[in-house]
Motif scaffolding. Structure first.
Motif, short mmCIF file in Angstrom:
data_model
loop_
_atom_site.label_atom_id
_atom_site.label_comp_id
_atom_site.label_asym_id
_atom_site.label_seq_id
_atom_site.Cartn_x
_atom_site.Cartn_y
_atom_site.Cartn_z
N ASN A 26 -4.18 7.50 -4.24
CA ASN A 26 -4.58 6.03 -3.49
C ASN A 26 -3.09 5.81 -2.71
OD1 ASN A 26 -6.57 5.26 -4.79
ND2 ASN A 26 -5.68 4.43 -6.66
N SER A 27 -3.58 5.26 -1.69
CA SER A 27 -2.28 4.66 -0.65
C SER A 27 -2.44 3.36 -0.77
CB SER A 27 -2.63 5.35 0.70
OG SER A 27 -3.73 5.09 1.33
N PHE A 28 -1.33 2.64 -0.48
CA PHE A 28 -1.49 1.12 -0.66
C PHE A 28 -0.54 0.63 0.79
CE2 PHE A 28 -1.56 2.38 -4.80
CZ PHE A 28 -2.56 1.74 -5.27
N TYR A 29 -1.35 -0.02 1.03
CA TYR A 29 -0.53 -0.91 2.39
C TYR A 29 0.02 -2.35 1.96
CZ TYR A 29 -0.45 -1.86 7.24
OH TYR A 29 -0.20 -2.44 8.66
N PHE A 30 1.37 -2.47 2.44
CA PHE A 30 1.90 -3.55 1.73
C PHE A 30 2.54 -4.40 2.95
CE2 PHE A 30 5.67 -5.59 -0.32
CZ PHE A 30 5.07 -6.23 -1.37
N GLU A 31 2.19 -5.45 3.15
CA GLU A 31 2.67 -6.20 4.35
C GLU A 31 3.64 -7.52 3.89
OE1 GLU A 31 1.47 -9.51 7.59
OE2 GLU A 31 -0.22 -8.13 6.77
N PHE A 64 7.22 4.21 -7.35
CA PHE A 64 5.63 4.41 -7.98
C PHE A 64 4.76 5.23 -7.18
CE2 PHE A 64 7.45 0.73 -10.36
CZ PHE A 64 6.74 0.61 -11.43
N ILE A 108 3.93 4.85 -4.25
CA ILE A 108 3.09 3.57 -3.51
C ILE A 108 3.77 3.62 -2.20
CG2 ILE A 108 2.15 1.46 -3.25
CD1 ILE A 108 2.19 1.28 -6.41
N GLN A 109 3.18 4.04 -1.02
CA GLN A 109 3.46 3.77 0.17
C GLN A 109 3.48 2.33 0.81
OE1 GLN A 109 0.87 6.03 2.94
NE2 GLN A 109 1.80 5.19 4.81
N VAL A 110 4.74 2.00 1.25
CA VAL A 110 4.66 0.59 1.83
C VAL A 110 4.99 0.38 3.43
CG1 VAL A 110 6.20 -1.69 1.81
CG2 VAL A 110 5.75 -0.11 -0.21
N LYS A 111 4.17 -0.26 4.02
CA LYS A 111 4.21 -0.39 5.50
C LYS A 111 4.46 -1.84 5.90
CE LYS A 111 1.96 1.00 9.70
NZ LYS A 111 0.79 1.44 10.44
N PHE A 135 8.39 0.13 -4.64
CA PHE A 135 7.12 0.89 -5.01
C PHE A 135 7.10 2.38 -4.62
CE2 PHE A 135 5.92 -3.57 -4.02
CZ PHE A 135 4.94 -3.82 -5.24
N ARG A 147 13.54 -3.65 -15.07
CA ARG A 147 13.17 -2.22 -15.10
C ARG A 147 13.42 -1.78 -16.70
NH1 ARG A 147 11.92 1.56 -10.15
NH2 ARG A 147 10.47 2.24 -12.00
#
Lengths: 82, 300
Positions: free
Chosen positions: A77-82, B21, B23-26, B18, A45
């Motif tokens: 914006n929302s992000f879904y991260f699997e 940043f 950004i929501q992580v699920k 994240f 970073r």
């Protein structure tokens, strides 16, 4: 408009940390100590080379950027991260 | 994420990264997706398909766009995720280290013939719950040949179940069915007051419903259009030309309008009597979907 990114996850982060440390942790990637991973991420970073942290991070950041350019939805914006 | 110690360990770092940043992580753990071959094949991939379908369906008809990033994970995992996404028309992205640039996978011409598979829904239901070996053959002989590639024998339960491909197929079918099949309401075809249509002029027939259309082939195509539950109505507009048809019957795409209160796609009917424009009014945001499903030239 929100965006949800479903991301399949591999072991890229741990593999990259292991590679950066000349494979000193061998094949069991779960044995890599917390501080080594944290230091690796912190360094990337600092160098503004986040894309080298992991393939999932690299791809997700690029997708976000691409979709933001397309939709011009830099907020809410929302992000879904699997 | 798979049920492996590596991904569990990584999750913490992804959340932290994240989160910084905004950004929501699920996370969703796919049970059975691990380094045990038997579990991976029997339950892992089935579980993956079910979970992905649930997530995609959860955001269906909302203002949230769902996209699939198949960069990481087991190869079989990313293959199934890609096929499922393609069937559900979710955009798929991928990155390969040497590209170092995100690539959007183009859509493959994959879609389910919902009308056709509707006749075999009972079979999917049965195999979803499990069918004994004795009964299996008697079912299979009444099903399309390809169905046998959608099932597997679970040795523990001694029953045949849908395999991951079958599960993908079945869940996609159920979702598509919900979107694409509706009972046809004849009144959804109409013309505005005081407007004339092609058939007013050529056959002195006034069109108030689908049944009034005197051309069987045109009626057949419009019936198909009305099957989509996102189609609200078909408006016969004033523009028509008598006698310029070449005997062939088809619909030809003209344009789509999605920047007005009503979203619609304009097609032109070509038939033996001539040419007639129609506006197919759809639910908001479904113009592209209609063109995708029908194509730009539609034959009876």
């Amino acid at each position: 408009m929100g965006i949800n990114i479903i991301t399949t996850m591999g072991t890229s982060l741990l593999s990259n940390v292991n590679r950066a440390n000349r494979f000193e942790f061998g094949k069991d990637l779960t044995q890599i100590p917390h501080h080594v991973i944290s230091e690796f991420m912190k360094q990337k970073r600092k160098e503004k080379r986040e894309y080298e942290i992991s393939a999932e991070i690299n791809s997700t950041l690029q997708i976000i950027e691409k979709l933001r350019r397309e939709k011009k939805t830099s907020k809410n914006n929302s992000f879904y991260f699997e | 994420m798979s049920e492996t110690p590596e991904t569990r360990k990584e999750l913490l770092y992804f959340k932290q990264f994240f989160g910084e940043f905004g950004i929501q992580v699920k996370e969703t753990i796919i049970y059975g997706l691990k380094y045990t071959e038997n579990q991976f094949k029997l339950s892992g991939l089935r579980s993956l398909v079910t979970q992905l379908t649930e997530i995609i369906d959860h955001y269906k008809n909302t203002s949230t766009e769902v996209v699939m990033n198949v960069t990481g994970g087991f190869k079989a995992e990313t293959a199934y995720a890609t096929v499922l996404a393609q069937l559900r028309r979710v955009r798929v992205f991928y990155i390969y280290e040497t590209f170092n640039e995100i690539v959007e996978l183009p859509y493959l011409p994959l879609s389910l013939d919902v009308d056709y598979w509707n006749h075999y829904e009972y079979a999917f239901e049965l195999f979803d719950k499990g069918v004994t070996n004795e009964k299996k053959e008697s079912f299979l002989c009444r099903l399309p040949h390809g169905f046998r590639y959608l099932i597997f024998l679970d040795p523990l339960e001694a029953k045949w179940f849908l395999n991951p491909a079958g599960e993908t197929f079945y869940l996609s079918y159920l979702s598509e069915k919900e979107v694409y099949l509706q009972t046809i309401d004849q009144k959804k075809v109409f013309k505005k007051n005081r407007e004339t249509t092609l058939w007013d002029k050529t056959r002195n027939v006034h069109i108030n419903t689908l049944t009034d259309i005197p051309d069987a082939k045109v009626k057949s195509v419009l019936r198909r259009v009305l099957k989509f539950s996102f189609v609200k109505k078909i408006e016969l507009v004033d523009y028509h030309r008598v006698g310029s048809g070449r005997g062939e019957t088809y619909l030809k795409f003209k344009r789509k309008v999605s920047n007005q209160p009503s979203h619609y796609v304009q097609y032109q009917i070509h038939c033996v009597d001539g040419v007639q424009n129609i506006n197919i009014l759809v639910e908001r945001g479904f113009c592209d979907e209609l063109v995708f499903m029908l194509g730009k030239k539609v034959y009876p």
